[in-house]
Scaffold this active site. Structure first.
Site, PDB file in Angstrom:
ATOM      1  N   HIS A 155       0.996  -1.269  -0.053  1.00  9.68           N
ATOM      2  CA  HIS A 155       0.115  -0.080   0.026  1.00  9.68           C
ATOM      3  C   HIS A 155       0.848   1.183  -0.001  1.00  9.68           C
ATOM      4  O   HIS A 155       0.486   2.384   0.372  1.00  9.68           O
ATOM      5  CB  HIS A 155      -0.924   0.106   1.245  1.00  9.68           C
ATOM      6  CG  HIS A 155      -1.771  -1.304   1.318  1.00  9.68           C
ATOM      7  ND1 HIS A 155      -2.953  -1.518   0.800  1.00  9.68           N
ATOM      8  CD2 HIS A 155      -1.319  -2.298   1.959  1.00  9.68           C
ATOM      9  CE1 HIS A 155      -3.200  -2.541   1.326  1.00  9.68           C
ATOM     10  NE2 HIS A 155      -2.359  -3.082   1.999  1.00  9.68           N
ATOM     11  N   LYS A 282      16.047  21.666 -11.246  1.00 11.75           N
ATOM     12  CA  LYS A 282      15.408  20.471 -11.606  1.00 11.75           C
ATOM     13  C   LYS A 282      16.317  19.543 -12.125  1.00 11.75           C
ATOM     14  O   LYS A 282      17.227  19.867 -13.074  1.00 11.75           O
ATOM     15  CB  LYS A 282      14.103  20.894 -12.222  1.00 11.75           C
ATOM     16  CG  LYS A 282      13.091  21.487 -11.766  1.00 11.75           C
ATOM     17  CD  LYS A 282      12.427  20.471 -10.547  1.00 11.75           C
ATOM     18  CE  LYS A 282      11.572  19.552 -11.188  1.00 11.75           C
ATOM     19  NZ  LYS A 282      10.408  19.914 -11.742  1.00 11.75           N
TER      20      LYS A 282
END
Ligand code: ARG
Length: 474
Positions: A155, A282
């Site tokens: 999960h 980035k």
């Protein structure tokens, strides 16, 4: 004048010409088409259907065209619709009307089926080669990272600590099954349809097995109607490809997550990342993102072909021309994705420290405390509840299980003793999972060895098939 123009009184409408033609994409099959024609004409000669001189002229003409194609000198035209008629036209331009004898006892229906079988056979081997290359990198990393421990997730929540090798080898298992599927499909791909004619066979005394053997096929279709209408092998190829892409997309997703600042488990090599035009800081994982994204189009090609084939009556229908673009695009997408994924995995850096930190700063050892209590005679369900309460206590106190004092432990379960600290240590937790296929070192090493043996077997298979392909010398 069209090659089939005899019964027509009008030229083809220009819109029809463009809509009907497949040459803009089936030119991809030019090598296969000429190879198939060379085998076909050799058979016509061997069976006495064409005189030797004609066969020699036609073969020489085809070889000349092939050489010109390879030198990039040939222009195909929409007017001649597809690769088959373009080559036939080029042949007649080259050697005159004797070129018109090539199509004896053959139809474009069995011809296109032959071309696609040859094409898929070659691509099946290429995909196996690329998967083996990827597999080698996975096994190399798994070997190197055998002592790296990270939280395993269910999960996407931290579940139990595992060896990073164990995680990587899960992907090796998926790709191993993919290779198995390709190897198995090869049997069906390597079946020769030529000689089926348009639908029912031919009146000429052809020798189908001679052609098949010449082209390296293991067997021939036993029903001419099936031979020209079967596209199962393409559905199978697209289905295996979709599954490979799906596996790659799951791996890509993990690489994207792991390389994020939130995880920091790995760093992708600069050579395989890109920057942002606006944000100077980035470094983006475009390649795994693209692989993840391209999975959609490959699965789309599978569904598209299934829909094209659904409820098609026997035998050949022009609908089937729609089988090609999706297949070609799949090959291109898959080969690029597999090649890049191998490079990305080979060059990534693994941040063992960060992984370890996340194992320690969590409750990934909670099951082990429950198992410890079970070994003291407490029923598992009860043990589960005790540990659940202890976790809740720790969360309130802002600490982890190993930060508790023995007194704190014992206030939840008096059975707990000093040895609990060793027991809950991440390494002990991992090493305790010695069940077959588990994450303990001896088990991971065993799996690694098994995978290496399999890799060698598949490599041998590929070498034998590639040798066979190389011996097809027409
Ligand atoms: N271009 C066609 C295809 O890709 C080749 C076969 C055409 N056969 C025919 N009878 N029109 O399917």
């Amino acid at each position: 004048m069209k090659l089939w123009g005899g019964r027509f009184t009008k030229p083809t409408n220009q819109l029809v010409e463009e809509f009907n033609a497949s040459i803009l994409f089936d030119k991809e099959l030019v090598e296969e088409d000429i190879q198939g024609s060379l085998a076909h004409v050799a058979m016509l000669g061997k069976c006495g259907i064409l005189p030797k001189e004609d066969v020699e002229q036609i073969s020489a003409g085809l070889k000349k065209i092939l050489a010109r194609v390879r030198r990039g000198e040939v222009q195909f035209s929409i007017e001649h619709e597809d690769i088959h008629m373009n080559i036939e036209k080029l042949l007649m331009d080259e050697i005159g009307s004797v070129g018109g004898k090539l199509h004896t006892g053959r139809s474009r229906n069995d011809q296109v089926a032959l071309d696609m079988h040859l094409y898929i056979r070659r691509q099946t081997m290429e995909l196996v080669r690329l998967l083996l290359q990827l597999q080698e990198v996975l096994l190399m990393q798994a070997e190197q990272q055998i002592d790296t421990i990270l939280p395993g997730y269910t999960h996407l929540q931290r579940a139990q600590p595992v060896r990073f090798s164990h995680h990587l080898l899960a992907y090796a298992s998926m790709f191993e099954r993919d290779i198995e599927r390709l190897v198995d499909s090869y049997k069906r791909v390597n079946t020769c349809p030529l000689g089926a004619g348009a639908i029912a066979g031919t009146t000429f005394p052809i020798d189908r097995r001679y052609v098949a053997e010449k082209l390296g096929f293991d067997r021939i279709y036993d029903n001419s109607m099936d031979a020209v209408s079967d596209r199962d092998y393409l559905v199978e190829f697209l289905s295996i490809s979709s599954l490979i892409m799906t596996h790659l997309s799951r791996l890509s997703e993990e690489l994207i997550l792991w390389s994020s600042e939130e995880f920091q488990y790995i760093e992708l090599d600069d050579a395989f990342c890109t920057g942002s035009s606006m944000m100077p800081q980035k470094k983006n994982p475009d390649i795994p993102e693209l692989i993840r994204g391209k999975t959609g189009r490959v699965c789309g090609h599978l569904v598209s072909l299934l829909m094209t084939l659904k409820a098609l009556p026997l035998t050949y229908n022009k609908d089937m021309q729609e089988d090609k673009e999706g297949v070609f695009d799949t090959v291109k997408t898959l080969t690029g994705s597999l090649e890049l994924m191998a490079e990305i995995l080979k060059t990534m850096k693994v941040n063992q420290k960060r992984m370890k930190q996340n194992v320690e700063q969590g409750f990934a050892n909670a099951t082990d405390l429950a198992d410890y209590l079970v070994n003291k005679g407490i029923p598992f369900r009860k043990a589960h509840e005790i540990v659940g309460k202890l976790v809740l206590y720790c969360l309130k106190q802002e600490k982890f299980l190993l930060d508790c004092s023995l007194e704190e432990f014992q206030s939840f379960a008096p059975e707990i003793e000093q040895d609990i600290y060793d027991h809950l240590d991440p390494i002990s937790v991992v090493e305790a999972r010695k069940s077959e296929g588990g994450t303990a070192k001896e088990q991971v090493q065993k799996t690694l060895t098994k995978k290496k043996v399999k890799l060698a077997q598949f490599s041998d298979w590929l070498t034998s098939k590639m040798n066979k392909e190389a011996s097809v010398n027409i």
